[in-house]
Design a protein around this motif. Structure first.
Motif, short mmCIF file in Angstrom:
data_model
loop_
_atom_site.label_atom_id
_atom_site.label_comp_id
_atom_site.label_asym_id
_atom_site.label_seq_id
_atom_site.Cartn_x
_atom_site.Cartn_y
_atom_site.Cartn_z
N HIS A 30 -8.59 0.68 10.48
CA HIS A 30 -8.19 1.20 9.85
C HIS A 30 -8.27 0.21 8.04
CE1 HIS A 30 -5.20 2.53 7.04
NE2 HIS A 30 -4.54 1.34 6.57
N GLU B 185 -11.17 1.49 5.15
CA GLU B 185 -10.44 1.83 3.83
C GLU B 185 -11.37 0.69 2.88
OE1 GLU B 185 -5.53 0.53 3.64
OE2 GLU B 185 -6.70 -0.31 3.35
N GLU C 3 0.71 -1.07 0.22
CA GLU C 3 0.02 -0.06 -0.24
C GLU C 3 0.53 1.51 -0.05
OE1 GLU C 3 -4.15 -1.86 1.53
OE2 GLU C 3 -2.74 0.03 3.40
N HIS D 245 -1.02 3.64 9.03
CA HIS D 245 -0.20 2.65 9.68
C HIS D 245 1.47 2.73 9.90
CE1 HIS D 245 -1.17 1.21 4.60
NE2 HIS D 245 -1.28 1.13 5.30
N TYR E 52 -0.46 3.18 -2.41
CA TYR E 52 -1.43 5.08 -2.03
C TYR E 52 -0.75 5.95 -3.03
CZ TYR E 52 -3.14 3.32 2.39
OH TYR E 52 -4.06 2.22 3.01
FE FE2 Z 1 -4.01 0.84 5.12
#
Ligand code: FE2
Ligand code: FE2
Length: 166
Positions: A112, A116, A52, A78, A57
């Motif tokens: 988290h 997402e 990610e 993260h 990202y």
């Molecule tokens: Fe993540």
């Protein structure tokens, strides 16, 4: 096999959440079993976070600038998980704070993952074409082959250092 980026990441989430449930089911004194589960969690999280951070990202940030705030918040989440993972990786399963620290990691990562899957991924799915998501997925597949599996590996450490200094 699908290389759709979101499908791949959700599949990782499923495996991660499974280790969380198994940890929660393990008995208070099942130190060896819990130690193994945490090792597995660390490996899954280290690889997933790397994919990610390195691919998903940055691509989304570049292609959908309106999602910038979500991306930045995710990097911070993260980072919090990274700190806990690094500490857990150096801890013995029978240590006094081992279960407590794992529980906090689980709480953080669950939150988290929910963000997402429930908020972020739907926006990404709406904003990007299937072809683009497949291209990002293919790039993640390549990156997975060289992803670190332990937080102490140089590529994982570099990310952790970058996260606190940039
Ligand atoms: Fe993540
Ligand atoms: Fe994720």
């Amino acid at each position: 096999m699908s290389t759709d980026a979101i499908v791949m990441l959700k599949d990782d989430h499923k495996q991660i959440l499974r280790t969380f449930r198994e940890f929660e089911k393990a008995g208070e004194r099942a130190h060896a079993a819990k130690g193994k589960l945490v090792d597995r969690m660390i490996e899954l999280l280290t690889v997933h976070t790397y994919l990610e951070n390195e691919v998903m990202y940055p691509r989304v940030r570049e292609l959908l600038p309106e999602l910038e705030d979500d991306v930045l918040e995710s990097y911070e989440e993260h980072h919090v998980a990274d700190v806990l993972v690094i500490e857990l990786a150096g801890m013995k399963p029978d240590a006094e704070r081992f279960t407590a620290k794992t529980t906090v990691l689980i709480e953080n990562v669950r939150h988290h993952i929910e963000e997402e899957e429930d908020e972020w991924f739907p926006k990404v799915r709406e904003g990007l074409s299937r072809t683009t998501l497949r291209e990002i997925g293919a790039e993640m597949l390549e990156t997975r082959a060289k992803a670190p599996t332990r937080p102490s590996q140089p590529s994982a450490l570099k990310k952790a250092v970058d996260a606190v200094t940039s």
